[in-house]
Write an enzyme that holds these catalytic residues in place. Structure first.
Site, mmCIF file in Angstrom:
data_model
loop_
_atom_site.group_PDB
_atom_site.id
_atom_site.type_symbol
_atom_site.label_atom_id
_atom_site.label_comp_id
_atom_site.label_asym_id
_atom_site.label_seq_id
_atom_site.Cartn_x
_atom_site.Cartn_y
_atom_site.Cartn_z
ATOM 1 N N GLU A 114 -5.117 -5.010 10.507
ATOM 2 C CA GLU A 114 -4.104 -3.975 10.701
ATOM 3 C C GLU A 114 -4.370 -3.248 12.023
ATOM 4 O O GLU A 114 -5.176 -2.309 12.071
ATOM 5 C CB GLU A 114 -4.160 -2.960 9.555
ATOM 6 C CG GLU A 114 -3.881 -3.563 8.196
ATOM 7 C CD GLU A 114 -3.288 -2.531 7.236
ATOM 8 O OE1 GLU A 114 -2.262 -2.839 6.642
ATOM 9 O OE2 GLU A 114 -3.848 -1.428 7.111
ATOM 10 N N SER A 151 3.691 -2.160 10.252
ATOM 11 C CA SER A 151 5.146 -2.229 10.433
ATOM 12 C C SER A 151 5.739 -3.578 10.019
ATOM 13 O O SER A 151 6.648 -4.082 10.679
ATOM 14 C CB SER A 151 5.529 -1.876 11.875
ATOM 15 O OG SER A 151 5.133 -0.541 12.167
ATOM 16 N N HIS A 158 -9.500 1.023 5.080
ATOM 17 C CA HIS A 158 -8.216 1.212 5.764
ATOM 18 C C HIS A 158 -8.427 2.116 6.986
ATOM 19 O O HIS A 158 -9.234 3.046 6.947
ATOM 20 C CB HIS A 158 -7.191 1.827 4.810
ATOM 21 C CG HIS A 158 -5.806 1.781 5.350
ATOM 22 N ND1 HIS A 158 -5.346 2.697 6.272
ATOM 23 C CD2 HIS A 158 -4.784 0.912 5.136
ATOM 24 C CE1 HIS A 158 -4.099 2.383 6.586
ATOM 25 N NE2 HIS A 158 -3.732 1.314 5.915
ATOM 26 N N ASN A 203 0.866 -1.180 0.000
ATOM 27 C CA ASN A 203 0.000 0.000 0.000
ATOM 28 C C ASN A 203 0.905 1.233 0.000
ATOM 29 O O ASN A 203 1.516 1.551 1.012
ATOM 30 C CB ASN A 203 -0.890 -0.041 1.252
ATOM 31 C CG ASN A 203 -1.729 1.215 1.402
ATOM 32 O OD1 ASN A 203 -1.758 2.065 0.506
ATOM 33 N ND2 ASN A 203 -2.412 1.337 2.538
ATOM 34 N N TRP A 204 0.969 1.891 -1.138
ATOM 35 C CA TRP A 204 1.896 3.022 -1.273
ATOM 36 C C TRP A 204 1.371 4.289 -0.595
ATOM 37 O O TRP A 204 2.099 5.280 -0.503
ATOM 38 C CB TRP A 204 2.157 3.310 -2.755
ATOM 39 C CG TRP A 204 2.917 2.245 -3.477
ATOM 40 C CD1 TRP A 204 3.359 1.046 -2.969
ATOM 41 C CD2 TRP A 204 3.324 2.270 -4.859
ATOM 42 N NE1 TRP A 204 4.011 0.332 -3.953
ATOM 43 C CE2 TRP A 204 4.009 1.057 -5.115
ATOM 44 C CE3 TRP A 204 3.178 3.190 -5.900
ATOM 45 C CZ2 TRP A 204 4.541 0.745 -6.368
ATOM 46 C CZ3 TRP A 204 3.715 2.885 -7.142
ATOM 47 C CH2 TRP A 204 4.388 1.672 -7.378
ATOM 48 N N LYS A 205 0.116 4.260 -0.168
ATOM 49 C CA LYS A 205 -0.493 5.446 0.477
ATOM 50 C C LYS A 205 -0.244 6.682 -0.389
ATOM 51 O O LYS A 205 -0.255 6.571 -1.616
ATOM 52 C CB LYS A 205 0.042 5.605 1.901
ATOM 53 C CG LYS A 205 -0.157 4.317 2.704
ATOM 54 C CD LYS A 205 0.051 4.473 4.183
ATOM 55 C CE LYS A 205 -0.171 3.136 4.875
ATOM 56 N NZ LYS A 205 -0.051 3.194 6.315
ATOM 57 N N GLY A 211 2.744 2.254 10.845
ATOM 58 C CA GLY A 211 3.682 3.364 10.725
ATOM 59 C C GLY A 211 4.412 3.693 12.014
ATOM 60 O O GLY A 211 5.062 4.726 12.120
ATOM 61 N N GLY A 242 3.020 -1.179 4.248
ATOM 62 C CA GLY A 242 3.039 0.251 3.942
ATOM 63 C C GLY A 242 4.443 0.704 3.608
ATOM 64 O O GLY A 242 4.954 0.481 2.507
ATOM 65 N N GLY A 243 5.111 1.339 4.573
ATOM 66 C CA GLY A 243 6.426 1.948 4.363
ATOM 67 C C GLY A 243 7.433 1.067 3.636
ATOM 68 O O GLY A 243 8.122 1.520 2.711
ATOM 69 N N GLU A 263 -6.797 4.490 8.126
ATOM 70 C CA GLU A 263 -6.594 5.923 7.862
ATOM 71 C C GLU A 263 -7.864 6.537 7.283
ATOM 72 O O GLU A 263 -8.192 7.690 7.564
ATOM 73 C CB GLU A 263 -5.379 6.118 6.941
ATOM 74 C CG GLU A 263 -4.074 5.927 7.711
ATOM 75 C CD GLU A 263 -2.921 5.343 6.902
ATOM 76 O OE1 GLU A 263 -2.965 5.382 5.657
ATOM 77 O OE2 GLU A 263 -1.972 4.828 7.528
HETATM 78 P P1 13P Z 1 3.208 0.403 7.662
HETATM 79 O O1 13P Z 1 3.719 -0.891 7.062
HETATM 80 O O2 13P Z 1 3.932 1.602 7.159
HETATM 81 O O3 13P Z 1 3.104 0.313 9.151
HETATM 82 O O4 13P Z 1 1.691 0.577 7.127
HETATM 83 C C1 13P Z 1 0.808 -0.475 7.226
HETATM 84 C C2 13P Z 1 -0.414 -0.153 6.462
HETATM 85 O O5 13P Z 1 -1.174 0.706 6.847
HETATM 86 C C3 13P Z 1 -0.664 -0.886 5.211
HETATM 87 O O6 13P Z 1 -1.941 -0.662 4.727
#
Ligand code: 13P
Length: 257
Positions: A167, A213, A95, A9-11, A173, A234-235, A97
Protein backbone atom coordinates in the site's frame (compact mmCIF):
# COMPACT_ATOMS: atom_id res chain seq x y z
CA UNK A 1 -2.32 -21.18 -8.29
CA UNK A 2 -2.90 -18.40 -5.81
CA UNK A 3 -6.53 -17.76 -4.88
CA UNK A 4 -7.18 -14.04 -5.27
CA UNK A 5 -8.25 -12.12 -2.19
CA UNK A 6 -10.34 -8.97 -2.04
CA UNK A 7 -10.34 -7.47 1.45
CA UNK A 8 -12.26 -4.42 2.65
CA UNK A 9 -10.63 -2.34 5.36
CA UNK A 10 -13.46 -0.32 6.85
CA UNK A 11 -11.06 1.74 9.00
CA UNK A 12 -12.96 3.93 11.51
CA UNK A 13 -16.34 3.72 9.78
CA UNK A 14 -19.73 2.07 10.22
CA UNK A 15 -21.96 1.78 13.26
CA UNK A 16 -23.39 -1.62 14.09
CA UNK A 17 -26.53 -0.97 12.06
CA UNK A 18 -24.57 0.34 9.11
CA UNK A 19 -22.32 -2.71 9.28
CA UNK A 20 -25.33 -5.05 9.29
CA UNK A 21 -26.80 -3.24 6.32
CA UNK A 22 -23.62 -3.61 4.29
CA UNK A 23 -23.18 -7.28 5.18
CA UNK A 24 -26.83 -8.01 4.42
CA UNK A 25 -26.27 -6.75 0.88
CA UNK A 26 -22.88 -8.37 0.40
CA UNK A 27 -23.67 -11.83 1.77
CA UNK A 28 -26.26 -13.06 -0.73
CA UNK A 29 -24.47 -11.35 -3.61
CA UNK A 30 -21.23 -13.20 -2.88
CA UNK A 31 -22.62 -16.66 -2.07
CA UNK A 32 -21.87 -18.03 -5.52
CA UNK A 33 -18.31 -16.73 -5.63
CA UNK A 34 -15.91 -19.52 -4.79
CA UNK A 35 -12.79 -18.45 -6.67
CA UNK A 36 -12.06 -15.27 -4.71
CA UNK A 37 -11.44 -15.10 -0.97
CA UNK A 38 -13.54 -12.22 0.36
CA UNK A 39 -12.66 -10.52 3.63
CA UNK A 40 -14.06 -7.56 5.58
CA UNK A 41 -12.28 -5.77 8.42
CA UNK A 42 -14.75 -3.80 10.58
CA UNK A 43 -13.89 -1.84 13.73
CA UNK A 44 -13.37 -3.86 16.93
CA UNK A 45 -16.72 -2.93 18.48
CA UNK A 46 -18.78 -4.55 15.73
CA UNK A 47 -16.63 -7.63 15.07
CA UNK A 48 -18.69 -9.92 17.26
CA UNK A 49 -22.00 -8.77 15.79
CA UNK A 50 -20.70 -8.98 12.22
CA UNK A 51 -19.29 -12.46 12.91
CA UNK A 52 -22.81 -13.67 13.73
CA UNK A 53 -24.24 -12.50 10.42
CA UNK A 54 -21.26 -13.72 8.40
CA UNK A 55 -21.90 -17.29 9.56
CA UNK A 56 -24.11 -18.03 6.59
CA UNK A 57 -21.89 -16.27 4.09
CA UNK A 58 -18.80 -16.68 2.04
CA UNK A 59 -17.10 -13.70 3.65
CA UNK A 60 -14.29 -13.95 6.17
CA UNK A 61 -13.69 -11.63 9.08
CA UNK A 62 -10.55 -9.63 9.79
CA UNK A 63 -9.56 -7.21 12.52
CA UNK A 64 -7.63 -4.06 11.69
CA UNK A 65 -5.01 -4.38 14.41
CA UNK A 66 -4.07 -6.23 17.58
CA UNK A 67 -1.79 -5.99 20.60
CA UNK A 68 1.06 -8.51 20.65
CA UNK A 69 0.44 -9.94 24.15
CA UNK A 70 -2.42 -12.43 24.59
CA UNK A 71 -3.70 -11.21 27.99
CA UNK A 72 -2.58 -8.90 30.79
CA UNK A 73 -2.49 -5.39 32.11
CA UNK A 74 -2.71 -3.58 28.77
CA UNK A 75 -5.58 -1.17 29.21
CA UNK A 76 -7.45 -0.40 26.04
CA UNK A 77 -5.82 -3.08 23.92
CA UNK A 78 -7.23 -6.13 22.11
CA UNK A 79 -5.20 -9.29 21.51
CA UNK A 80 -5.15 -11.82 18.68
CA UNK A 81 -6.45 -14.40 21.18
CA UNK A 82 -9.59 -12.33 21.71
CA UNK A 83 -10.00 -11.75 17.99
CA UNK A 84 -9.89 -15.48 17.44
CA UNK A 85 -12.49 -15.82 20.19
CA UNK A 86 -15.00 -13.64 18.30
CA UNK A 87 -14.49 -15.42 15.00
CA UNK A 88 -11.81 -13.52 13.11
CA UNK A 89 -9.75 -15.34 10.50
CA UNK A 90 -7.30 -12.55 9.71
CA UNK A 91 -5.68 -9.53 11.35
CA UNK A 92 -4.33 -6.59 9.36
CA UNK A 93 -0.91 -5.71 10.75
CA UNK A 94 1.35 -2.73 10.09
CA UNK A 95 -1.08 -0.56 8.17
CA UNK A 96 0.61 2.72 7.23
CA UNK A 97 -1.93 4.65 9.32
CA UNK A 98 -0.76 2.70 12.36
CA UNK A 99 2.90 3.15 11.45
CA UNK A 100 2.43 6.90 10.98
CA UNK A 101 -0.21 7.97 13.52
CA UNK A 102 0.69 5.48 16.26
CA UNK A 103 4.44 5.28 15.59
CA UNK A 104 4.46 1.54 15.13
CA UNK A 105 7.93 0.18 14.42
CA UNK A 106 8.93 -2.87 12.40
CA UNK A 107 9.94 -4.58 15.66
CA UNK A 108 6.52 -4.03 17.20
CA UNK A 109 4.85 -5.13 13.97
CA UNK A 110 6.93 -8.30 13.95
CA UNK A 111 5.78 -9.07 17.51
CA UNK A 112 2.20 -8.64 16.40
CA UNK A 113 2.72 -10.97 13.44
CA UNK A 114 4.01 -13.66 15.82
CA UNK A 115 1.10 -13.11 18.19
CA UNK A 116 -1.38 -13.52 15.33
CA UNK A 117 0.22 -16.81 14.30
CA UNK A 118 0.40 -17.98 17.93
CA UNK A 119 -3.36 -17.42 18.16
CA UNK A 120 -3.78 -19.57 15.03
CA UNK A 121 -4.98 -16.64 12.93
CA UNK A 122 -3.63 -15.33 9.63
CA UNK A 123 -2.03 -11.94 9.07
CA UNK A 124 -2.22 -9.38 6.30
CA UNK A 125 1.09 -7.54 6.63
CA UNK A 126 1.05 -4.07 5.06
CA UNK A 127 4.12 -2.41 3.60
CA UNK A 128 4.46 0.77 1.57
CA UNK A 129 6.63 3.79 0.89
CA UNK A 130 5.78 7.46 1.28
CA UNK A 131 5.96 9.85 -1.67
CA UNK A 132 9.20 11.34 -0.28
CA UNK A 133 10.77 7.91 -0.03
CA UNK A 134 9.76 7.11 -3.60
CA UNK A 135 11.04 10.41 -4.97
CA UNK A 136 14.30 10.21 -3.02
CA UNK A 137 15.13 6.76 -4.35
CA UNK A 138 14.65 5.04 -0.97
CA UNK A 139 11.59 3.06 -2.00
CA UNK A 140 13.18 -0.37 -2.47
CA UNK A 141 15.26 -0.08 0.71
CA UNK A 142 12.20 0.97 2.75
CA UNK A 143 10.09 -1.88 1.41
CA UNK A 144 12.89 -4.38 1.96
CA UNK A 145 13.24 -3.28 5.59
CA UNK A 146 9.51 -3.38 6.25
CA UNK A 147 9.14 -6.84 4.74
CA UNK A 148 12.30 -8.40 6.15
CA UNK A 149 11.83 -7.01 9.66
CA UNK A 150 8.10 -7.62 9.68
CA UNK A 151 8.66 -11.29 8.86
CA UNK A 152 11.74 -11.78 11.07
CA UNK A 153 12.14 -15.15 12.82
CA UNK A 154 9.21 -16.65 11.00
CA UNK A 155 9.23 -20.37 10.27
CA UNK A 156 8.88 -21.10 6.55
CA UNK A 157 5.88 -23.36 7.10
CA UNK A 158 3.96 -20.44 8.65
CA UNK A 159 4.22 -18.30 5.53
CA UNK A 160 0.99 -19.85 4.24
CA UNK A 161 -0.71 -17.83 6.99
CA UNK A 162 0.72 -14.56 5.72
CA UNK A 163 -0.67 -12.29 3.02
CA UNK A 164 1.32 -9.20 2.04
CA UNK A 165 -0.41 -5.95 1.11
CA UNK A 166 1.58 -3.36 -0.80
CA UNK A 167 0.00 0.00 0.00
CA UNK A 168 1.96 3.01 -1.23
CA UNK A 169 1.18 5.73 1.32
CA UNK A 170 0.77 8.35 -1.43
CA UNK A 171 -2.06 6.32 -2.97
CA UNK A 172 -4.11 5.77 0.18
CA UNK A 173 -7.30 7.82 0.30
CA UNK A 174 -5.90 10.22 -2.29
CA UNK A 175 -7.63 8.97 -5.41
CA UNK A 176 -4.15 8.62 -6.88
CA UNK A 177 -3.71 4.91 -7.61
CA UNK A 178 -0.39 3.37 -8.50
CA UNK A 179 -0.47 2.51 -12.17
CA UNK A 180 -0.75 -1.20 -12.88
CA UNK A 181 2.89 -1.09 -14.04
CA UNK A 182 4.08 0.64 -10.85
CA UNK A 183 2.19 -1.87 -8.73
CA UNK A 184 3.53 -4.82 -10.73
CA UNK A 185 7.11 -3.52 -10.41
CA UNK A 186 6.83 -3.51 -6.63
CA UNK A 187 4.96 -6.78 -6.41
CA UNK A 188 7.64 -8.45 -8.51
CA UNK A 189 10.27 -6.96 -6.19
CA UNK A 190 8.41 -8.19 -3.08
CA UNK A 191 8.01 -11.68 -4.52
CA UNK A 192 11.74 -11.79 -5.28
CA UNK A 193 12.46 -10.76 -1.70
CA UNK A 194 10.22 -13.52 -0.38
CA UNK A 195 12.08 -15.88 -2.67
CA UNK A 196 15.39 -14.77 -1.11
CA UNK A 197 14.01 -15.11 2.42
CA UNK A 198 11.91 -18.26 2.15
CA UNK A 199 12.66 -19.91 -1.19
CA UNK A 200 10.78 -20.37 -4.46
CA UNK A 201 7.90 -22.52 -3.20
CA UNK A 202 6.87 -19.96 -0.61
CA UNK A 203 7.31 -17.03 -2.98
CA UNK A 204 5.14 -18.71 -5.63
CA UNK A 205 2.38 -19.35 -3.10
CA UNK A 206 2.38 -16.07 -1.15
CA UNK A 207 -0.44 -13.72 -2.07
CA UNK A 208 0.44 -10.10 -2.68
CA UNK A 209 -2.41 -7.59 -2.50
CA UNK A 210 -2.36 -4.03 -3.76
CA UNK A 211 -4.01 -1.24 -1.75
CA UNK A 212 -4.42 2.48 -2.39
CA UNK A 213 -7.45 4.05 -4.10
CA UNK A 214 -8.64 0.76 -5.57
CA UNK A 215 -11.96 1.46 -7.31
CA UNK A 216 -14.37 -0.33 -9.63
CA UNK A 217 -12.80 1.42 -12.61
CA UNK A 218 -9.17 0.44 -11.94
CA UNK A 219 -9.44 -3.04 -10.41
CA UNK A 220 -9.49 -4.93 -13.73
CA UNK A 221 -6.25 -3.38 -14.98
CA UNK A 222 -4.55 -3.92 -11.64
CA UNK A 223 -5.63 -7.55 -11.46
CA UNK A 224 -4.33 -8.17 -14.96
CA UNK A 225 -0.78 -7.88 -13.59
CA UNK A 226 0.86 -11.25 -13.02
CA UNK A 227 2.07 -10.59 -9.47
CA UNK A 228 -1.11 -8.96 -8.16
CA UNK A 229 -3.21 -11.46 -6.26
CA UNK A 230 -5.90 -9.18 -4.94
CA UNK A 231 -6.65 -5.88 -3.29
CA UNK A 232 -6.95 -4.29 0.13
CA UNK A 233 -9.70 -1.76 -0.38
CA UNK A 234 -10.47 1.21 1.87
CA UNK A 235 -13.08 3.78 0.82
CA UNK A 236 -14.63 1.70 -1.95
CA UNK A 237 -15.27 -1.20 0.46
CA UNK A 238 -17.80 0.92 2.36
CA UNK A 239 -20.29 0.88 -0.53
CA UNK A 240 -21.76 -2.50 -1.42
CA UNK A 241 -22.06 -1.71 -5.10
CA UNK A 242 -18.42 -0.65 -5.44
CA UNK A 243 -17.06 -3.47 -3.31
CA UNK A 244 -19.08 -6.06 -5.22
CA UNK A 245 -17.78 -4.77 -8.54
CA UNK A 246 -14.23 -5.00 -7.19
CA UNK A 247 -14.82 -8.56 -5.97
CA UNK A 248 -16.14 -9.40 -9.43
CA UNK A 249 -13.07 -8.06 -11.19
CA UNK A 250 -12.67 -9.16 -14.79
CA UNK A 251 -10.23 -12.01 -15.03
CA UNK A 252 -9.85 -12.13 -18.78
CA UNK A 253 -6.30 -10.76 -18.95
CA UNK A 254 -5.07 -11.92 -15.61
CA UNK A 255 -3.08 -14.97 -14.60
CA UNK A 256 -6.18 -16.47 -13.00
CA UNK A 257 -8.25 -18.27 -15.56
P1 13P B 1 -8.28 3.65 0.09
O1 13P B 1 -8.78 2.51 -0.77
O2 13P B 1 -9.38 4.44 0.70
O3 13P B 1 -7.24 4.46 -0.62
O4 13P B 1 -7.52 2.96 1.34
C1 13P B 1 -6.58 1.98 1.11
C2 13P B 1 -6.21 1.36 2.40
O5 13P B 1 -5.57 1.98 3.22
C3 13P B 1 -6.67 -0.02 2.66
O6 13P B 1 -6.06 -0.56 3.78
Amino acid sequence: MRTPMIAGNWKLHKTKNEAFELIRTLSPATLEIDDVEIVVAPVFTVLDAVAQVLNESNIKLAAQNCYPEPFGAFTGEVSAELLKDVGCDYVIIGHSERRKIFNETDLFINKKIHSVLDADLKAILCVGETLDERENGQMFAVLKNQLTNGLANLEHRLMDKIVIAYEPVWAIGTGRTASPQQAQEIHFFLRSLINDLFGPDVSEKTRLLYGGSVKPDNIDDLMAQPDLDGALVGGASLKSEDFLRIIKFKKSNSSFS
